[in-house]
Structures are given as C-alpha cells and as structure tokens.
Scaffold this active site. Structure first.
Site, PDB file in Angstrom:
ATOM      1  N   GLU A  43       9.629 -30.505  23.962  1.00 50.78           N
ATOM      2  CA  GLU A  43      10.538 -31.560  24.048  1.00 50.78           C
ATOM      3  C   GLU A  43       9.789 -32.917  25.089  1.00 50.78           C
ATOM      4  OE1 GLU A  43      14.816 -29.392  25.106  1.00 50.78           O
ATOM      5  OE2 GLU A  43      13.411 -29.579  27.015  1.00 50.78           O
TER       6      GLU A  43
ATOM      7  N   GLY B 285      15.706 -32.727  35.379  1.00 54.62           N
ATOM      8  CA  GLY B 285      15.238 -34.277  34.788  1.00 54.62           C
ATOM      9  C   GLY B 285      13.795 -34.126  34.520  1.00 54.62           C
TER      10      GLY B 285
ATOM     11  N   LEU C 275      25.397 -32.231  30.766  1.00 57.98           N
ATOM     12  CA  LEU C 275      26.033 -31.085  30.312  1.00 57.98           C
ATOM     13  C   LEU C 275      27.672 -31.382  29.873  1.00 57.98           C
ATOM     14  CD1 LEU C 275      24.881 -28.193  32.715  1.00 57.98           C
ATOM     15  CD2 LEU C 275      24.179 -28.967  30.123  1.00 57.98           C
TER      16      LEU C 275
ATOM     17  N   HIS D  69      18.301 -31.181  21.874  1.00 59.08           N
ATOM     18  CA  HIS D  69      18.786 -29.875  22.071  1.00 59.08           C
ATOM     19  C   HIS D  69      17.653 -28.584  22.036  1.00 59.08           C
ATOM     20  CE1 HIS D  69      21.985 -26.630  22.410  1.00 59.08           C
ATOM     21  NE2 HIS D  69      21.291 -26.034  21.404  1.00 59.08           N
TER      22      HIS D  69
HETATM   23  C1  GRF Z   1      16.476 -29.463  28.029  1.00 56.50           C
HETATM   24  O1  GRF Z   1      16.157 -28.206  27.499  1.00 56.50           O
HETATM   25  C2  GRF Z   1      17.249 -30.262  26.728  1.00 56.50           C
HETATM   26  O2  GRF Z   1      16.848 -29.771  25.582  1.00 56.50           O
HETATM   27  C3  GRF Z   1      18.502 -29.903  27.040  1.00 56.50           C
HETATM   28  O3  GRF Z   1      18.762 -29.864  28.582  1.00 56.50           O
HETATM   29  C4  GRF Z   1      17.281 -29.643  29.012  1.00 56.50           C
HETATM   30  C5  GRF Z   1      17.147 -30.662  29.958  1.00 56.50           C
HETATM   31  O4  GRF Z   1      15.999 -30.352  30.891  1.00 56.50           O
HETATM   32  N1  GRF Z   1      19.604 -30.635  26.573  1.00 56.50           N
HETATM   33  P1  GRF Z   1      15.515 -31.110  32.061  1.00 56.50           P
HETATM   34  O5  GRF Z   1      16.475 -31.318  32.985  1.00 56.50           O
HETATM   35  O6  GRF Z   1      14.982 -32.504  31.299  1.00 56.50           O
HETATM   36  O7  GRF Z   1      14.308 -30.456  32.442  1.00 56.50           O
END
Ligand code: GRF
Length: 297
Positions: free
Chosen positions: A280, A118, A191, A210
């Site tokens: 991200e 998260g 997921l 992604h």
């Molecule tokens: C991220 O790498 C995102 O791109 C993918 O899932 C991951 C989530 O990471 N869809 P986090 O749980 O926010 O650290």
C-alpha cells in the site's frame, strides 16, 4: 488573537505556547549572536553597520528558529513555516487562491478521508509535500482521535471532523468539501460508506484502497484485520491490494491497480497485514499522482 492563532496553526494551548516560546528564544538568540558577530567585525561607519546587521539577522534568524525548534520538538511546524515564507518571498509557489486567466486553478487539490492510524495518509502527505501542482488541501475524519488528524495538524493541513447524522442524512458535507476546492478525494482507511450525494458530486474522482484482491474479500464488515483473517482462514495462496474508483457499492468501483503478495504456509493475519501494508505504502501515492495528473490535462 490567541484563539485565531490556535485555529490557524491547528494546535492546542500548549502547542501555541511552545511555538511562541520558540519564536521568542530564536529571536533573542538571533539578536545576541548578531551583536557578537557585529562586534567581531568592528564596523565603524553607521550605514555600513546597519546594512551588514540586517543581512546577518536575515540569515541568522531562520537558522536559529530551526535549532530552537529541534530543542522543543517543533521541527515539522517550523520547517513548513519557513518554507511558506520562502515561497512567498520568491514567488515560487502560487498561493491557493491564485487562478489563471481562464479562472481555472493551476493545481489539483486532494482531500484525504481517514478514520484509523493513518499510515497511508502519512505516506500520501509526505509524497505530495512539495509537489509542483498537487496539494493535500483537506483531511476529513469521523474521529477526532484518528492518527491522520495529528499528522495533518503537524503539516498545517486543514481538517474537517464529520458527524454521522449530517453525513448520512444531511448533504454528505458536499458544500463544505467544495468550499476547499477539492478535485479528488482519497479514501485511506475511511470506514463509513459514502452517501450518494458525495459519490455523484465527485463522480469518478474518488479513489479507495482495499487490502485484498477485490472482488474477493470486500464489502461490509471486511476491513482491517477482518480481511486478512478471512484470507488466511480460506487458505489462499496470495493476497494483495486493490486501488479502485469508488461508486455507491462498498469496495466495488472500477479497479485502477492490483498488486499481489505470496502467502507462505507460516503466514498469519498479522504477517500478511504487514506485507500488504508495505505494498500500500509503495503504490498508493504513485497511483494517486497518476490520477491527479490526468485531472489536470
Ligand atoms: C489500509 O489497509 C487500507 O487498505 C484500508 O484501510 C487501511 C488503512 O490503514 N482501506 P492506515 O490507517 O492507513 O494505516
């Protein structure tokens, strides 16, 4: 009463005990310090005494609450708590149920779906914490233990834990999510593939991130470290992030933004993951804000 409070504040028994203790100690401290101050002022006229005492207590109490909350590790909870009281008193922020005259809400409500640690959910929540009209109104997860769940609880964001059977073979939780008045759904490390019912109910209003440059390295099984391992094994020179609208096919909908990172010779799946994650955190909240703003027009 205690059960209702636990539900409202999204805490377990110990959490509730600590919160109540904080309130009690802060209240006692306020009374004690207030008395000390009043004695020092030596006011003789009763009505002046009462007036000053009320003013002193009003200003002292939030201060004491914050100090005590720091001692008990409850700063987040009490900062949000005081902020809500302040908003209610000043009327600065309208409550969720306030509608404009046309019956439309004047804010945009977001739901975050997250199954993992998260870190993205955390960034998004922080980004919109005091936003004028965009609000994180729900956190959805298929895992009670997901990191995003505890982050949401700290921020007083309602959570919804979903079950596989109902998600895929039931109504996809469409009614429950609608119940929170959600305008835009954000997938931040969620997921499960979304059922058609959910995708069509929020058509073009679901965004995913992604950790690669789609259409390469996307699809079933390509998530988390699997993506970065595949990219490194293929000896790619660059990777990055793709933020895109969601349709019924995994990692497929219309792209909104792609950002790249260079892969150096000595990069591993782990070092690449860190570079991609930094991208991200930098871009995802800003892109969400842009999309949400357009929904409001
Ligand atoms: C991220 O790498 C995102 O791109 C993918 O899932 C991951 C989530 O990471 N869809 P986090 O749980 O926010 O650290």
């Amino acid at each position: 009463m205690f059960e209702r409070l636990k539900e409202k504040w999204k805490v377990n028994g110990w959490g509730l005990l600590i919160i109540l203790l904080t309130f009690a100690l802060a209240g006692t401290g306020t009374g004690y310090l207030g008395k000390l101050l009043m004695n020092a002022l030596k006011v003789r006229i009763v009505w002046v005494y009462i007036l000053i005492y009320v003013v002193v207590i009003t200003f002292l109490w939030p201060f004491m609450v914050i100090i005590t909350s720091l001692l008990f590790g409850q700063f987040h909870f009490f900062r949000n708590y005081l902020w809500r009281i302040w908003n209610m008193m000043t009327g600065l922020k309208k409550t969720d149920s306030q509608l404009d005259t046309s019956g439309k809400r004047d804010g945009v409500r977001l739901a975050i779906f997250a199954s993992g640690t998260g870190t993205n959910a955390k960034r998004i929540i922080e980004h919109f914490r005091d936003h004028r009209f965009i609000k994180i109104s729900l956190l959805v997860s298929n895992k009670q233990t997901a990191g995003a769940i505890s982050i949401a609880a700290q921020e007083n964001i309602p959570t919804l834990i979903i079950e596989k059977e109902k998600f895929f073979r039931g109504n996809g939780y469409v009614e429950e999510i609608r119940g929170f008045g959600i305008d835009l759904i954000i997938l931040a490390g969620f997921l499960w593939k979304l059922p058609a019912s959910l995708v069509s109910a929020w058509n073009h209003r679901i965004i995913n991130i992604h950790p690669a440059l789609l259409p390469k390295y996307g699809g079933k099984g390509l998530y988390g470290h699997h993506v970065h391992e595949a990219v490194i094994n293929a000896k790619e020179k660059e990777s990055g992030i793709t933020i895109h609208y969601v349709d019924e096919i995994y990692d497929h909908g219309q792209p909104i933004l792609q950002e790249k990172v260079v892969i150096e010779e000595n990069d591993t799946a782990e070092t690449l993951a860190k570079k991609v994650q930094a991208l991200e955190h930098l871009h995802f909240p800003k892109v969400i804000e842009e999309v949400a703003k357009k929904l409001r027009l």
